[in-house]
Design an enzyme around this catalytic site. Structure first.
Site, PDB file in Angstrom:
ATOM      1  N   ALA A 119       5.606   9.551  71.865  1.00  0.00           N
ATOM      2  CA  ALA A 119       6.770  10.349  71.472  1.00  0.00           C
ATOM      3  C   ALA A 119       6.315  11.741  71.057  1.00  0.00           C
ATOM      4  O   ALA A 119       5.250  11.907  70.460  1.00  0.00           O
ATOM      5  CB  ALA A 119       7.519   9.681  70.322  1.00  0.00           C
ATOM      6  N   GLU A 120       7.140  12.730  71.363  1.00  0.00           N
ATOM      7  CA  GLU A 120       6.783  14.129  71.152  1.00  0.00           C
ATOM      8  C   GLU A 120       6.532  14.467  69.688  1.00  0.00           C
ATOM      9  O   GLU A 120       5.855  15.445  69.371  1.00  0.00           O
ATOM     10  CB  GLU A 120       7.903  15.042  71.683  1.00  0.00           C
ATOM     11  CG  GLU A 120       8.119  14.981  73.179  1.00  0.00           C
ATOM     12  CD  GLU A 120       9.145  13.935  73.581  1.00  0.00           C
ATOM     13  OE1 GLU A 120       9.133  12.816  73.010  1.00  0.00           O
ATOM     14  OE2 GLU A 120       9.953  14.236  74.463  1.00  0.00           O
ATOM     15  N   ASN A 121       7.127  13.693  68.777  1.00  0.00           N
ATOM     16  CA  ASN A 121       6.974  14.011  67.359  1.00  0.00           C
ATOM     17  C   ASN A 121       5.670  13.473  66.775  1.00  0.00           C
ATOM     18  O   ASN A 121       5.414  13.656  65.592  1.00  0.00           O
ATOM     19  CB  ASN A 121       8.166  13.498  66.554  1.00  0.00           C
ATOM     20  CG  ASN A 121       8.385  12.007  66.720  1.00  0.00           C
ATOM     21  OD1 ASN A 121       7.816  11.384  67.620  1.00  0.00           O
ATOM     22  ND2 ASN A 121       9.195  11.430  65.864  1.00  0.00           N
ATOM     23  N   GLY A 122       4.851  12.797  67.607  1.00  0.00           N
ATOM     24  CA  GLY A 122       3.539  12.413  67.126  1.00  0.00           C
ATOM     25  C   GLY A 122       3.280  10.929  67.022  1.00  0.00           C
ATOM     26  O   GLY A 122       2.317  10.508  66.382  1.00  0.00           O
TER      27      GLY A 122
END
Lengths: 230, 221, 230, 221
Positions: free
Chosen positions: B49-52
């Site tokens: 996921a892009e948020n980490g």
């Protein structure tokens, strides 16, 4: 609690750092990991004409979205505004300038500002008119790249799980997101934290943001919004 | 968009066939988020996921949500065994370094040469690109899962995208409720048909010409 | 031990990845945090004509210094060679090409390679002939900067305290140094670790290098050199 | 270099006067490493090392060394309460972002306008710059602690450096065994003399002209 570095303080003592027309960078991703108490403080003080820099504009009642909804921003640098209809509406009405940056490049621009680099090169969105707008090109080994400039802010606000008395920070799960980057990019950085612990309480290998980057630590009053999924 | 759960799951199941053991996979919202339901327990996949988050797991049970463990859309998820957290910069470092094997995402339009347009409808919807540009440009394989037609009945597979591009020549595979296309050097190649659709249905609803595989796979309903 | 991702292996199984003339990046700082078992393996295999990329050339009998002393490198990209007299000697004899990069900029160039950025801009060593040599300039807001290109390598070797079965890594104290950066910059990355633990054993907020960046994990036989201070 | 421990400590003690509570300080090898011995216990300082230590403490006792806890020179240190570890990139991020208040380092030459030459002797000694360029260029205050003369008796404080520069116009303060100079817009300003040296001694051993403070502080032996 001792306060040997003078960093631990209360919300009211940092409020003077927020002023009309300032550049404000915020941690968080879809509101998750954004500092609720600081955002409310800024809202209540009535600070306006802000240039906001962060991943996205949150939701209307969540995260930085509250400030956007209240029309406190004149400009936003973000990768996404879709979850906050007020942002799009103000943009169409000409009230809000929005600079879109691809999400990972935005993160790197903030990090570059945080580690004192002036710019990075990137090939993301090269052929996209909105991304490439007004950005200089640089040719390296026969290939064109965008020069993506570093981002810093007068003040950065971040949200962390714990801080010690030096301002060393650890984050909780995916609420880490952009916070460690934003923490480095502020000329002054204020961390709102769920818990303040004595020096030496955090495991030294687990500290994510060294206190060197943190000027003030304030206790969080906790999330006061209802999440989109609740 | 009026499609039944079964059709959505049919598309998600087909997308899941592309995923092999050990892969790092990024899923967009909507139909792509159904893909994990169709993977066997033996297939070890790290969802990114892009948020980490590396190793995103399924949604938690009601009442067990953690506000600090959410996907890139801000909705609660869980972490699989072996998962971890990074900051967003490193999450995108994985993408640009070529460590994301597959991204599965929706789209507004895809052109016959694999151009992707999924981030903006000028004058109407300006959500921003989020992480779509990095994913489209840098994931090893880009799979689009979308309706064959838009809500006005117009084809979403087109000769040239009329909407602003997210990224050019990036799509590898298109999965709709009717068919599966590979994007090749020679344009689109129809490789599969979902029951009950036939070749004529697809020709009618597709905005551009395409090649047809010698061995079309017919996927039963 | 399960091996669901096939990453856990033995030294002999990764040796085929090392070949004459290759680019090899190594973690460590003054030998601290350099992988002893992998370095010995490369030494014993007789691999030569290496281009080595890392912070420094270690000491003659410590870290990457062993390979340098044995004249296995044709080129080194580093910030410091002072602790290994053989490096300086080979440089003066024309046997070893040395590209000096300021230490923090070297770290950022490695990181840029690791996160898929082509280059960064820098003002460090601008007016220094050796640093600026052959580097393009770029003018931003009226100020000149060096364009510092990203560094990657065919293989990166790193040293970590623990790995789980996915190759998630944690490091020990200052032995972290350049390792998390080097781990990202290898086309293939091999981690030599003091301990291999089952999936789920590492605290998820404490993992420094996600296994996404790690292709192989081998158990360390431990440091086999005498430290300079011993 | 033949200087007694007392003289070295005298210079280190003078450098320590520049350090205030809460500062982040980077120390070079040699005399600068003696500075912490002269700080009061009440002064909370975070010593910074290029390899990623914030909050470096004194050397461990013999037998208590930890091979994974070393300074940038590869020698064992300890960690103070509140210290932490980062990778080297972030350690230098602190420097470039202006978070290092003081760097105290040795030098081969310093010019009258504050140019620093401490990284290379062409044809002889080519150790490399390490972190010296970033520190010299970006630390808020650069303090050079060095002998007044080189081993041939030639001045190390010179009109123009003859050795390649580490960084130009970066030095703020020079501390030698004889005197202390501030680097000002108008060149060097002698502000302090260490006993037993007198002004004439300093003039003789200094390679360039300098201004003299109206109130010279005389530091007893």
């Amino acid at each position: 609690m001792d306060n040997p570095f003078g960093k631990i303080t209360a919300l009211e003592n940092v409020m003077e750092l927020f002023h009309d027309g300032m550049t404000l960078m915020f941690g968080g991703f879809g509101g998750v990991g954004s500092p609720p108490t600081l955002i409310d403080g800024i809202l209540e003080k009535g600070v306006t004409n802000l240039t906001l820099i962060g991943n996205d504009t949150g939701f209307p009642t969540i995260g930085i979205g509250k400030l956007v909804k209240a029309e406190r921003a004149k400009k936003v640098i973000a990768s996404h505004i879709g979850s906050n209809p007020f942002a799009g509406q103000q943009m169409h009405e000409g009230k809000l300038e929005v600079e879109f940056s691809p999400q990972g490049i935005l993160a790197e621009r903030i990090r570059a500002g945080g580690v004192g680099l002036p710019a990075i090169l990137s090939d993301i969105g090269m052929d996209n008119a909105i991304v490439a707008k007004n950005k200089p090109l640089f040719t390296l080994n026969g290939k064109n790249y965008l020069v993506e400039t570093a981002l810093t802010a007068e003040v950065s606000i971040v949200f962390a799980k714990k801080a010690d008395e030096y301002g060393n920070l650890i984050y909780d799960k995916s609420a880490r997101n952009t916070n460690p980057l934003v923490a480095m990019a502020g000329d002054i950085t204020i961390a709102e934290v769920e818990e303040i612990v004595p020096l030496g309480s955090l495991a030294t290998d687990e500290i994510i943001t060294p206190g060197v980057f943190v000027n003030y630590v304030i206790p969080s009053k906790g999330v006061n919004w209802k999440w989109a999924w609740e | 968009m009026g499609m039944g759960v079964d059709i959505r799951n049919q598309m998600a199941r087909r997308a899941s066939e592309e995923i092999q053991n050990g892969m790092v996979v990024n899923l967009g919202i909507g139909i792509p988020s159904l893909v994990p339901n169709h993977l066997s327990k033996e297939t070890k996949v790290m969802f990114h996921a892009e948020n980490g988050i590396t190793g995103m797991g399924p949604s938690p049970n009601k009442g067990e949500e953690d506000e600090n463990l959410c996907n890139a859309g801000g909705f609660p998820v869980t972490l699989t065994c072996g998962g971890s957290y990074t900051d967003s910069a490193i999450a995108f470092g994985m993408i640009r370094r070529g460590k994301v094997d597959i991204t599965i995402l929706g789209s507004l339009q895809v052109s016959q040469n694999g151009d992707l347009a999924n981030w903006i409808v000028p004058g109407k919807k300006v959500p921003g690109m989020g992480g779509a540009m990095e994913l489209a440009q840098k994931a090893k394989k880009v799979i689009v899962v979308m309706n064959h037609s838009d809500k006005n009945g117009s084809p979403k597979i087109v000769p040239v995208c009329t909407l602003p591009l997210t990224s050019s020549k990036c799509v590898d595979l298109i999965i709709t409720e009717m068919a599966v296309f590979k994007v090749t050097e020679d344009g689109l190649l129809l490789t599969e048909l979902f029951a009950p659709y036939c070749l004529e249905n697809v020709v009618t609803k597709t905005g551009c010409e395409f090649n047809i595989s010698e061995n079309i796979r017919r996927i039963p309903y």
